[in-house]
Each structure stands twice: as C-alpha cells, then as structure tokens.
Design a protein around this motif. Structure first.
Motif, short mmCIF file in Angstrom:
data_model
loop_
_atom_site.label_atom_id
_atom_site.label_comp_id
_atom_site.label_asym_id
_atom_site.label_seq_id
_atom_site.Cartn_x
_atom_site.Cartn_y
_atom_site.Cartn_z
N ILE A 109 0.64 -1.00 0.25
CA ILE A 109 0.28 -0.11 -0.11
C ILE A 109 1.04 1.45 0.21
O ILE A 109 -0.12 2.30 -0.02
N VAL A 110 2.18 0.88 0.54
CA VAL A 110 2.70 1.82 0.67
C VAL A 110 4.62 2.79 0.09
O VAL A 110 5.44 3.09 -0.36
N GLY A 111 4.00 1.61 -1.11
CA GLY A 111 5.58 1.07 -2.61
C GLY A 111 5.10 1.96 -3.28
O GLY A 111 4.11 3.01 -3.39
N LYS A 112 6.39 2.05 -4.05
CA LYS A 112 6.93 3.24 -5.49
C LYS A 112 4.95 2.79 -5.79
O LYS A 112 5.15 1.08 -6.23
N GLY A 113 4.73 4.19 -6.83
CA GLY A 113 3.50 3.80 -7.73
C GLY A 113 2.32 2.96 -6.85
O GLY A 113 1.35 3.10 -7.49
N ARG A 114 2.07 3.14 -5.92
CA ARG A 114 0.77 2.59 -4.39
C ARG A 114 -0.59 3.57 -4.48
O ARG A 114 0.30 4.79 -4.39
N LEU A 115 -1.21 3.68 -4.37
CA LEU A 115 -2.24 4.57 -4.66
C LEU A 115 -2.43 5.75 -3.03
O LEU A 115 -2.45 6.55 -2.95
N LEU A 116 -1.49 4.63 -1.47
CA LEU A 116 -1.22 5.83 -0.63
C LEU A 116 -0.31 6.18 -0.74
O LEU A 116 -0.50 7.40 0.11
N ARG A 117 0.80 6.17 -1.05
CA ARG A 117 1.65 6.59 -1.28
C ARG A 117 1.58 7.94 -2.31
O ARG A 117 1.95 9.37 -1.82
N ARG A 118 1.15 7.89 -2.88
CA ARG A 118 0.48 8.32 -4.19
C ARG A 118 -0.16 9.89 -3.23
O ARG A 118 0.18 10.98 -3.30
N LEU A 119 -1.35 9.69 -2.41
CA LEU A 119 -2.20 10.29 -2.04
C LEU A 119 -1.76 11.12 -0.37
O LEU A 119 -2.11 12.60 -0.83
N ILE A 120 -0.98 10.60 -0.91
CA ILE A 120 0.46 10.82 0.77
C ILE A 120 1.42 11.98 -0.03
O ILE A 120 1.10 13.24 0.86
N GLN A 121 2.34 12.22 -0.86
CA GLN A 121 2.94 12.64 -1.18
C GLN A 121 2.64 14.13 -1.89
O GLN A 121 2.74 14.72 -2.51
N ALA A 122 1.11 13.85 -2.31
CA ALA A 122 0.55 15.18 -3.24
C ALA A 122 -0.28 16.08 -2.33
O ALA A 122 -0.88 16.64 -2.79
N ASP A 123 -0.51 15.82 -0.57
CA ASP A 123 -1.57 15.64 -0.72
C ASP A 123 -2.38 15.82 -0.63
O ASP A 123 -3.39 16.65 -0.49
N GLN A 124 -3.31 14.99 -0.60
CA GLN A 124 -4.50 14.82 -1.43
C GLN A 124 -4.84 13.93 -0.79
O GLN A 124 -6.19 13.06 -1.54
N VAL A 125 -4.97 13.56 0.85
CA VAL A 125 -5.57 12.51 1.39
C VAL A 125 -6.63 12.89 1.57
O VAL A 125 -6.98 13.91 2.05
N SER A 126 -7.77 11.71 1.26
CA SER A 126 -8.94 12.01 1.65
C SER A 126 -9.46 10.99 2.74
O SER A 126 -8.64 10.29 2.69
N SER A 127 -10.74 10.45 2.97
CA SER A 127 -10.96 9.91 4.38
C SER A 127 -10.55 8.67 4.49
O SER A 127 -10.81 7.68 2.94
N LEU A 128 -9.20 8.16 5.12
CA LEU A 128 -9.35 7.18 5.09
C LEU A 128 -9.16 6.24 6.06
O LEU A 128 -9.67 6.49 7.35
N ILE A 129 -9.66 4.56 5.88
CA ILE A 129 -9.77 3.84 7.37
C ILE A 129 -8.16 2.63 7.56
O ILE A 129 -8.25 2.42 6.04
#
Length: 754
Positions: A32-52
């Motif tokens: 989930i946090v490896g290169k290219g994974r969605l969560l990593r992209r969300l955090i790096q782009a500061d586009q975090v939406s609601s997560l569980i």
C-alpha cells in the motif's frame, strides 16, 4: 488528546521513540505504500481523503497517521475512541469549522480504535465527514465492513495492513540498535543471532511487541541503566526468552481473527487438506472457541461442500456432535478431529448450490412460471379445469421413471443441478444426464391439447435469443475473465494494460485493484481523450494513469537496451523505478514479425516487478474459422481440393499474420527470459453476418487468401466456391469460431535485481 506525544515527565517507550516519521522511514506494507501505490501517491500529493486503516496490532496504522500528520498541510487532530466521546468530537468539529471559515485550512481528524465508538457516536461524525469539514483517518483492528458505520465506510477508502515479515522485523531491531538519537546507538549493545531469531519469531509480525521486548532486554540486562561508558550489553537467547515469553495467539472470539480462522479451517477442509484442517482446528480449540460453533460449521459444510458425493458425511458429523455432547471436553476433541478428518478426506461436490440458482432465478423473474396442467392437484379441479390430466405415474413404468414435463413451460431446458464426477455422485451422474436429455427432448414436443394455444417465445426466451445473436460481447467477457483468472489480483495490486484503447482490461484492472493502481498505454491522443472522458467522475488520485509513449510497443522494443530502466521509463511514460505486479493485454503480437517477438516479450517483462506476471490473450488467425467448413461444397473432390488450398494459404511462411502458432508465442517469452511460461488455446463460439463486400474482399485476387485460392483452383471451381459461400453466408447469422491463445508467465530476477 495527542497520541503522538508521550506523557509529561515520563521517558517515552522505545516503540514510541522509534516510530517512523516519514514514508522513507516506514517499514513494511509495500503493497500500500510502495513506489507507485495509491496511498503513497495520495500522501505525497497531499490529497488524502477519508481513510480507514485496518490490520493487526503493531503493523503501522497509527504510524501511518503520524506520517500523514507530518506530511499534510492540514491541521491535524488526534483522538482515541476508547477515551473520548461525542463531547470531544464536538470540540474538534468547532476547531475544524474555525480553521475552514477563518483560515481556509483543512482539518484531518485521526481516530484510533474507531470501532470502539458506538453507532450514535459514529453517526455524530458522519455529517462532518460528508460535508468535508474534517477528513477522517481511522484505525481499527476489526473489520471495518462489520464494525464501522456503513455510511462512514462508504465515504472512506479502506487500506488493510498485514503482519510484518521477519525481514521487516529484523530491520526494525537493527534500526533501533543503530539510532543514536532515539534508540540504543550510543551504547554497546550486542544481540546474539539466536536471540534475535527468537525475538523476531515470537513477535508474530508485531513491531510494537518486538520493540517492547528489546527495550526490556536491553534496559534490564546491566546492573544499572544507562550502563557505564564502554560497558557491553549482550542479549543472549535466555535473556530474549525472558523478555518475550510466549507467542501471542491472535484470536478474538467476536472479531476478525475468529472469522478469519474459521474461514481458513473451512477452506482447508473444502480443499481436502487434512493437515491444514487439523492445524486450524487446533488453533481454534487452543484459543477457546466454542466447539458447538465448530460443529455447526462442519454440519453446514457436510451438505454445502461434500453433499451428494458422500451423503453419509452429514450423518457422521451429526453423530460426532451428539457424541461430543455426551462426552464433553477434553476427550470430545477426538470427535472434533474425527469429523474434520472425515470431511477433509471425503469426496467433494457443491451441487446443492443448484437450489440457490433456482432462488436467484425466481427473484429475478417478474412472473413465475405456471404449474403445468398435468402436475396440478387433481383432487379439487379435475372436473372443471382438467387439472392432473395427462400425468404419467412413474411407478407404472420400467425402472420407476418416465420422461415428462416437470418444469414450467417457460423454463424447459433450464439446468439447476450439476452432478459432480466424484464419490457417490459419480455413480449417478450418467443416469441423471441421460434422463435429462430425454426430459428436455420430450418437453419440446407440446401436448396435443395445447396446440391451439401455442404462444410465441416469452420475454426470457427473447432475451436469450438476443444474447445468442450478439455472442461477441459474451466472448469478450469470457476472454477478459480468462486473462485475469490466473493472476491472483489483490485489491492493492498494480496492473498495466499494454493496449488500453478499448478500456476492456483497464476498467477491470481498476475494479479488481482499487487500492493499488492501474496504468494503460494508448497509441494516440484521441484514444487517451476517450478514456479520460470516461473517467471524469472518478476521484483524480484513483484514476488510471494513461501513458502516451508516442510510439508503438514494437518500435520501443526494437530500440530498448536490456536493464536500462531510465530509458524504459522515458520510452513508456512510466514513473522511474515503478514496476507493476501484472501486465495484461490483448492481441499485442498480431502481425509482429518472428524476429521481433522476443524483443516485444522482453519489453513487457521489463515493465513487471520481479516475481510479477504477464497475462495475454492473442487471437491465432492460423487456427481460426475456415471458409471451407462453411461452404458445404457437394463435390467431394472439390471439397478436398478447397481444404488443401486453404491450408496452404494459412501456412504461408512469408505472412506475419498467419505463419505462427501458439507455441511460437511461448518460445518468444522463453527466449526473453520468462519463467513458468504456459500457453493454452481456447475456442470461442461467435456469430457474424457476412456482407457481400466482405466476401468479395476475401476472394479478391488482390487479397492473400484470394490469391492462394486462385492459385490452387480453376476459374470454374472458384466460381463454384463463391456461389456456395454466397448461398450459405449472406443474409444470415453464421456460426464462427475464434481461436485464442492465453499466455501467462513470470519475470525472474536478473543480474540487476539480485
């Protein structure tokens, strides 16, 4: 309350001090946090939406929340559901509204153990998540689909964390021993190899448990801590065993581990693995699971998964359950084990699921089928309506059976029961199938008294006919399923569609891996525009990434240098260093010359991570439909001549379209270095309405096929063939066979990957 700070005046525990602060320090969870994974992209782009975040203890849920807190530009508020309630939530919401209204600043609300809040508390949070006042980041050890408000779940993206690997845990220990600021890097600490092995194995994937044990071992071994300058602290196996005395059994009789373990037990029994069945059974018994619950699940399995293959299975388990009630524990464990072994080694059949097919049909049909007249109750309405008339009494016939109509007329030919070929069911299979064939044949002949009231096909029949006349969509659906079936795609997988023009595989990749990532390669800007138009409604961060290389894959493969990842990224548009788990594609090798096939295979493999897989579907023209089979030429000599001439056309070595077979495709990937290469050919029935224009094009002397026929047939014979094809094909739906080769292979480690 701030979860990310220690109590005033108290030294922070090692596990707290060593908590990663950035994604680069984070250990584990590469899915989930490896290169290219969605969560990593969300955090790096500061586009975090609601997560569980959902997973076992010590896997990094709270740590990921801290990483988001350190990376986001929003205001971060933390709460623990065990210690807080609606009053604390209202105060946090007021802060969030003030930040939004006065400073245009977002607020992220982290709630640890979010499942601990009751429904009313979770409902109080819902409107503020829905209107965007706060961005929710929740953490839970329980399955959120069961324990968290469904409305909250539907507005959040779920990421499942897994227990850390032994390699991950060793890295955690090494980091703690080396870190001079937060760990024990300032001291001479030596951990014996067997002591480290013990700590890692007993920690059972829990980094917090491991660091707590390490802290206890280090700080209690010397007479005083901190030790005198230069004094060595040696952690032996004995000290490690004292620090972490037993392995924690992850089991909660009302939570996920309960359901996961019983699921593993049932699946092991269903899969006929007695060893695994006994292991999971022992794990449940050791954890204190209710034996009656285990027997109940085995009683269900005896009918669901063994069923008619061994009807005695149900009787046996019921008897064992009764014996358990008489004997009790601990001797009753013999009855549990006996039942598990009986079911695991019994032949399997799930033919009882036919009942649920019938239920599904009834639920989907707007109008239920009428009971046939001869099956109706004759005791009440025989005189007035003829009910029961025409019924054939089976016991009056040989073998106590006679073919007659039992299903409603609209359902004739519908099959619910599919007997398996194992156990007792194998012995009755042939009889059931043969009787069914007679049953259907008899039912298709209507009784004489219904001739005058014969009606046209029902709506269901009409829809069935429509599906037959447009079987290409069914074939495409089957091909798509066959491409993905061998891959074992998980929700966090990353998938590249090597030719995403139609989106057939791209959208399926997005559905199957919503928490991973999907990429698609297109050839033109127009193709990209069509795909981007179709995903306008998707959240930007989760949309498939459309790659526009500007050149065909064949052109890229001809210029690619093996092992040059930077060049590969530049050529395809992939992010440097990103490799996907799977590459999928259709008809990528059509018209590719033989000399270029290994290079194209190498390119596809280079896009895959080590251990990843390529799964392709490729139409094999040489194995496709033959017109000679449709022409039905009456002259045997001309028919043989036509077949021979046609086969020579399909064996043309100079044609990149037809001069290859499925084995050539497999050879290309083997020569490219792939491992576990498998290729299978399946034929798909299709229908097509051939036009005069198509027929003229096929038989034209300017076409390769037409030239081949003209070279082997006389002018009169060509005209005869043309006439036969025209009579047989034009103006009607013609059955058509498509041969598709399905190739799967894996990328093995090369020199640059080891």
């Amino acid at each position: 309350m701030d979860l990310f700070s220690s109590a005033p005046g108290a030294p922070a525990p090692l596990a707290f001090r060593m908590r990663p602060r950035t994604l680069e320090e984070f250990v584990g969870q590469p899915h989930i946090v490896g290169k290219g994974r969605l969560l990593r992209r969300l955090i790096q782009a500061d586009q975090v939406s609601s997560l569980i975040f959902y997973g076992p203890p010590g896997t990094g849920k709270t740590t990921l929340a801290q990483v988001i807190a350190n990376s986001t530009r929003s205001h971060f508020i933390t709460m623990n559901a065990v210690l807080t309630g609606v009053k604390d939530l209202r105060e946090a919401i007021e802060v969030a509204k003030k930040n939004r209204d006065l400073y245009s600043k977002r607020t992220t609300l982290f709630i640890d153990e979010v499942h601990r809040w009751n429904k009313a508390q979770q409902d109080a949070l819902l409107p503020w998540v829905e209107n965007g006042t706060v961005i929710l980041v929740g953490a839970t050890t329980e399955n959120p689909y069961f324990e968290v408000n469904r409305a909250l779940v539907s507005r959040s993206r779920i990421f499942q964390l897994v227990s850390l690997s032994e390699e991950d845990l060793r890295g955690v220990v090494m980091a703690a021993l080396a870190d001079k600021e937060r760990g024990y890097g300032s001291f001479r600490v030596h951990v014996d190899p067997d002591a480290l092995d013990h700590l890692v194995k007993i920690a059972n994937g829990d980094a917090r448990s491991l660091l707590n044990a390490l802290e206890l071992a280090v700080e209690t071994t010397p007479a005083h801590f901190p030790p005198a300058a230069g004094e060595e602290i040696r952690i032996t196996r004995e000290i490690a065993e004292e620090s972490i005395q037993r392995k924690v059994v992850l089991y909660d009789k009302e939570g996920d581990y309960h359901f996961d373990t019983i699921s593993a037990f049932i699946k092991s029994v269903r899969g006929s693995d007695p060893d695994a069945a006994l292991y999971w059974l022992a794990r449940m018994v050791l954890a204190g699971e209710d034996p009656h619950y285990i027997f109940r699940r085995m009683l269900i399995l005896a009918s669901e998964d063994v069923g008619m293959a061994d009807p005695n299975a149900l009787v046996f388990v019921e008897s064992a359950a009764a014996a358990f009630d008489r004997v009790g524990m601990p001797e009753g464990r013999f009855h549990l084990a006996h039942s598990a072994l009986y079911l695991a080694t019994a032949p399997k059949s799930n033919s009882t699921l036919g009942f649920f097919d019938a239920l599904s049909l009834l639920e989907s049909e707007q109008r239920e089928g009428e009971v046939p007249t001869h099956l109706r109750d004759a005791s009440r309405d025989k005189e007035g309506f003829g009910h029961g008339e025409g019924y054939l009494y089976p016991h009056a016939f040989k073998d106590h059976w006679v073919a007659q109509q039992y299903l409603p007329s609209t359902l004739q030919g519908k099959v619910f029961y599919q007997p398996s070929d194992t156990g007792r069911e194998a012995a009755i299979r042939d009889q059931v199938l043969r009787r069914r064939e007679l049953q259907i044949a008899t039912a298709l002949e209507p009784p004489s008294h219904e001739v005058l009231t014969f009606s046209p096909p029902s709506g269901a029949n009409a829809r069935w006919i429509e599906r037959l006349s447009s079987s290409r969509s069914a074939a495409l659906s089957a091909i798509r399923e066959r491409i993905f079936a061998p891959l074992g795609v998980q929700r966090h997988s990353t998938i590249l569609d090597a030719d995403a023009r139609t989106g057939l595989l791209l959208w399926e990749a997005l559905r199957r891996a919503p928490e991973g990532g999907a990429w698609g390669i297109v050839g033109t800007e127009d193709e990209a525009a069509v795909l981007e138009h179709r995903m306008r409604e998707l959240e930007h961060a989760v949309r498939p990434v459309i790659l526009r290389p500007g050149r065909s894959l064949l052109e890229i493969s001809r210029s690619m240098i093996d092992g040059d990842d930077d060049m590969l990224a530049a050529a395809t548009g992939m992010e440097p260093g990103v490799k996907v788990d799977f590459v999928v594609g259709r008809d990528l090798f059509t018209r590719v010359p033989a000399a270029d096939r290994p290079a194209l295979a190498r390119l596809l493999l280079a896009l895959v991570a080590v251990g990843g897989a390529v799964s392709l579907a490729q139409v094999v023209p040489a194995l496709g439909q033959r017109l000679s089979a449709l022409a039905e030429v009456t002259d045997p000599a001309l028919a043989r001549k036509l077949q021979d001439t046609e086969e020579r056309a399909y064996a043309d070595a100079s044609s990149a379209l037809v001069s290859w077979r499925e084995t050539d495709l497999a050879d290309a990937f083997r020569s490219a270095g792939a491992r576990e290469v498998t290729v299978e050919v399946e034929r798909f029935p299709d229908t097509r309405r051939v036009t005069q224009r198509e027929l003229d094009a096929w038989l034209s002397p300017d076409a390769a096929y037409g030239r081949a026929l003209a070279a082997g047939l006389s002018a009169a014979e060509m005209e005869e063939v043309r006439a036969r094809l025209r009579d047989r094909l034009l103006g009607r739906e013609t059955p058509w066979s498509i041969a598709v080769a399905f190739l799967t292979c894996h990328r093995r480690a090369g020199a640059r990957d080891t």
